[in-house]
Design a protein around this motif. Structure first.
Motif, mmCIF file in Angstrom:
data_model
loop_
_atom_site.group_PDB
_atom_site.id
_atom_site.type_symbol
_atom_site.label_atom_id
_atom_site.label_comp_id
_atom_site.label_asym_id
_atom_site.label_seq_id
_atom_site.Cartn_x
_atom_site.Cartn_y
_atom_site.Cartn_z
ATOM 1 N N TYR A 41 0.757 -0.821 -0.150
ATOM 2 C CA TYR A 41 0.125 0.031 0.233
ATOM 3 C C TYR A 41 1.093 1.115 -0.207
ATOM 4 O O TYR A 41 1.498 1.633 0.971
ATOM 5 C CB TYR A 41 -0.934 0.179 1.899
ATOM 6 C CG TYR A 41 -1.333 -1.222 1.226
ATOM 7 C CD1 TYR A 41 -2.980 -1.320 0.873
ATOM 8 C CD2 TYR A 41 -1.312 -2.897 1.732
ATOM 9 C CE1 TYR A 41 -3.783 -2.895 0.975
ATOM 10 C CE2 TYR A 41 -2.005 -3.404 2.060
ATOM 11 C CZ TYR A 41 -2.897 -4.111 1.832
ATOM 12 O OH TYR A 41 -3.768 -4.798 2.018
ATOM 13 N N PHE A 42 0.541 1.926 -0.771
ATOM 14 C CA PHE A 42 0.906 2.963 -0.599
ATOM 15 C C PHE A 42 0.091 4.774 -0.164
ATOM 16 O O PHE A 42 -0.500 4.950 -0.881
ATOM 17 C CB PHE A 42 1.573 4.184 -1.970
ATOM 18 C CG PHE A 42 2.660 3.295 -3.206
ATOM 19 C CD1 PHE A 42 4.455 3.204 -2.359
ATOM 20 C CD2 PHE A 42 2.445 1.826 -3.502
ATOM 21 C CE1 PHE A 42 4.723 2.631 -3.049
ATOM 22 C CE2 PHE A 42 3.477 0.704 -3.739
ATOM 23 C CZ PHE A 42 4.959 1.525 -3.577
ATOM 24 N N THR A 43 1.075 5.983 0.923
ATOM 25 C CA THR A 43 -0.524 6.519 0.742
ATOM 26 C C THR A 43 0.918 8.176 0.915
ATOM 27 O O THR A 43 2.039 7.917 1.251
ATOM 28 C CB THR A 43 -0.826 6.545 2.949
ATOM 29 O OG1 THR A 43 -1.308 7.769 3.080
ATOM 30 C CG2 THR A 43 0.371 5.686 3.091
ATOM 31 N N GLN A 44 -0.197 9.486 0.823
ATOM 32 C CA GLN A 44 0.861 10.320 1.098
ATOM 33 C C GLN A 44 0.136 11.046 2.350
ATOM 34 O O GLN A 44 0.861 11.741 3.165
ATOM 35 C CB GLN A 44 -0.389 11.353 0.168
ATOM 36 C CG GLN A 44 0.033 10.724 -1.243
ATOM 37 C CD GLN A 44 1.157 11.314 -1.371
ATOM 38 O OE1 GLN A 44 2.399 12.439 -0.962
ATOM 39 N NE2 GLN A 44 1.394 11.010 -3.249
ATOM 40 N N VAL A 98 3.768 -3.434 8.115
ATOM 41 C CA VAL A 98 4.859 -2.172 8.563
ATOM 42 C C VAL A 98 5.064 -1.132 7.650
ATOM 43 O O VAL A 98 4.324 -1.454 6.894
ATOM 44 C CB VAL A 98 6.605 -3.160 8.018
ATOM 45 C CG1 VAL A 98 6.519 -3.510 6.620
ATOM 46 C CG2 VAL A 98 7.395 -2.815 8.640
ATOM 47 N N ALA A 99 4.862 -0.135 8.470
ATOM 48 C CA ALA A 99 5.090 0.749 7.878
ATOM 49 C C ALA A 99 6.451 1.665 7.280
ATOM 50 O O ALA A 99 7.219 1.619 8.120
ATOM 51 C CB ALA A 99 3.763 2.008 8.880
ATOM 52 N N LEU A 100 6.899 2.324 6.326
ATOM 53 C CA LEU A 100 7.718 2.353 5.896
ATOM 54 C C LEU A 100 7.992 3.871 5.431
ATOM 55 O O LEU A 100 7.365 4.546 4.361
ATOM 56 C CB LEU A 100 8.343 1.338 4.885
ATOM 57 C CG LEU A 100 8.447 0.679 4.906
ATOM 58 C CD1 LEU A 100 8.853 -0.229 3.820
ATOM 59 C CD2 LEU A 100 9.369 -0.258 5.991
ATOM 60 N N THR A 101 8.740 4.888 5.916
ATOM 61 C CA THR A 101 9.005 6.439 5.508
ATOM 62 C C THR A 101 10.519 6.447 4.661
ATOM 63 O O THR A 101 11.629 5.566 5.590
ATOM 64 C CB THR A 101 7.881 7.112 6.709
ATOM 65 O OG1 THR A 101 9.371 7.122 7.709
ATOM 66 C CG2 THR A 101 7.248 6.456 6.861
ATOM 67 N N ASN A 102 10.624 7.598 4.572
ATOM 68 C CA ASN A 102 11.788 8.407 3.873
ATOM 69 C C ASN A 102 13.143 7.241 3.597
ATOM 70 O O ASN A 102 13.713 6.575 3.758
ATOM 71 C CB ASN A 102 12.738 8.216 4.985
ATOM 72 C CG ASN A 102 13.810 9.749 5.243
ATOM 73 O OD1 ASN A 102 14.208 9.878 3.949
ATOM 74 N ND2 ASN A 102 14.945 9.114 6.112
ATOM 75 N N SER A 131 5.123 4.874 3.051
ATOM 76 C CA SER A 131 4.338 6.508 3.208
ATOM 77 C C SER A 131 5.497 7.192 1.730
ATOM 78 O O SER A 131 6.020 7.499 1.272
ATOM 79 C CB SER A 131 4.613 6.838 4.644
ATOM 80 O OG SER A 131 4.755 9.083 4.120
ATOM 81 N N MET A 132 4.083 8.076 0.589
ATOM 82 C CA MET A 132 4.783 8.506 -0.243
ATOM 83 C C MET A 132 4.473 10.145 -0.402
ATOM 84 O O MET A 132 4.144 10.448 -1.372
ATOM 85 C CB MET A 132 3.968 7.989 -1.650
ATOM 86 C CG MET A 132 2.784 7.289 -1.466
ATOM 87 S SD MET A 132 2.655 6.531 -2.821
ATOM 88 C CE MET A 132 1.793 8.259 -3.940
ATOM 89 N N ARG A 133 4.820 10.831 1.204
ATOM 90 C CA ARG A 133 4.241 11.773 0.725
ATOM 91 C C ARG A 133 5.408 12.753 -0.560
ATOM 92 O O ARG A 133 6.735 12.535 -0.315
ATOM 93 C CB ARG A 133 4.682 12.701 1.956
ATOM 94 C CG ARG A 133 3.648 12.560 2.804
ATOM 95 C CD ARG A 133 2.738 13.610 3.077
ATOM 96 N NE ARG A 133 1.878 13.501 4.304
ATOM 97 C CZ ARG A 133 2.024 14.019 5.451
ATOM 98 N NH1 ARG A 133 2.512 14.858 5.765
ATOM 99 N NH2 ARG A 133 0.608 13.604 6.413
#
Length: 168
Positions: A41-44, A98-102, A131-133
């Motif tokens: 999943y990708f999220t802004q 698992v949530a991945l950022t940066n 996270s794809m901000r």
């Protein structure tokens, strides 16, 4: 340089308590009911309710003493796998997540990480939320930080994925 923050962490580091968590992530629950080989999943949106793996920060700290070593790519991959395992939690109704950022450090040429293969592998055994901000997905290709440059992109054509819209 290799050890640089490519973005800032989007996660609030909070303890997971069933009554206070922002989960159960309705977008993931609905999507999981479909038959799918991957759970990517990708999220802004800002990811809340679980502690996120700030890949750039954590991986750069994990490999900083290995920078001059010839086996850096192997070491980095092993440490990345350990970090993903460590940050994976099990939630009722959803399962392992698992949530991945940066994630920009994963594009660093010196690490030689095959990001496509890593996302493919991780998302087969757990839910992976990225996270794809500031990033975008166009025609099944993820572009880091909104720049439409193939060097900073991941081809997702053969990985089942979903963009979550304010569902987190």
């Amino acid at each position: 340089g290799l050890i640089r923050k490519v973005g800032e962490s989007l996660c609030a580091q909070i303890s997971l308590k069933p009554s206070s968590a922002k989960l159960p992530l309705p977008g993931i629950k609905a999507y999981k009911e479909e038959t799918s080989r991957h759970h990517l999943y990708f999220t802004q949106s800002e990811i809340q309710g679980i502690t996120c793996l700030d890949v750039g920060n954590e991986l750069s700290k994990a490999i900083e003493n290995d920078m001059g070593k010839k086996q850096l790519p192997m070491i980095a991959e092993e440490k990345l796998n350990r970090l993903v395992e460590h940050f994976t939690v099990n939630l009722a109704d959803i399962g392992d997540i698992v949530a991945l950022t940066n994630i920009g450090i994963l594009f660093e040429p010196a690490l030689q990480i095959n990001i496509h293969d890593k996302l493919d592998y991780y998302s087969r055994s757990r839910n992976v939320v990225v996270s794809m901000r500031g990033s975008l997905i166009i025609d099944d290709r993820f572009y880091l930080s909104g720049c439409k440059n193939k060097r900073y992109s991941i081809d997702l054509k053969d990985i089942t994925h979903k963009e979550l819209q304010d569902e987190i």
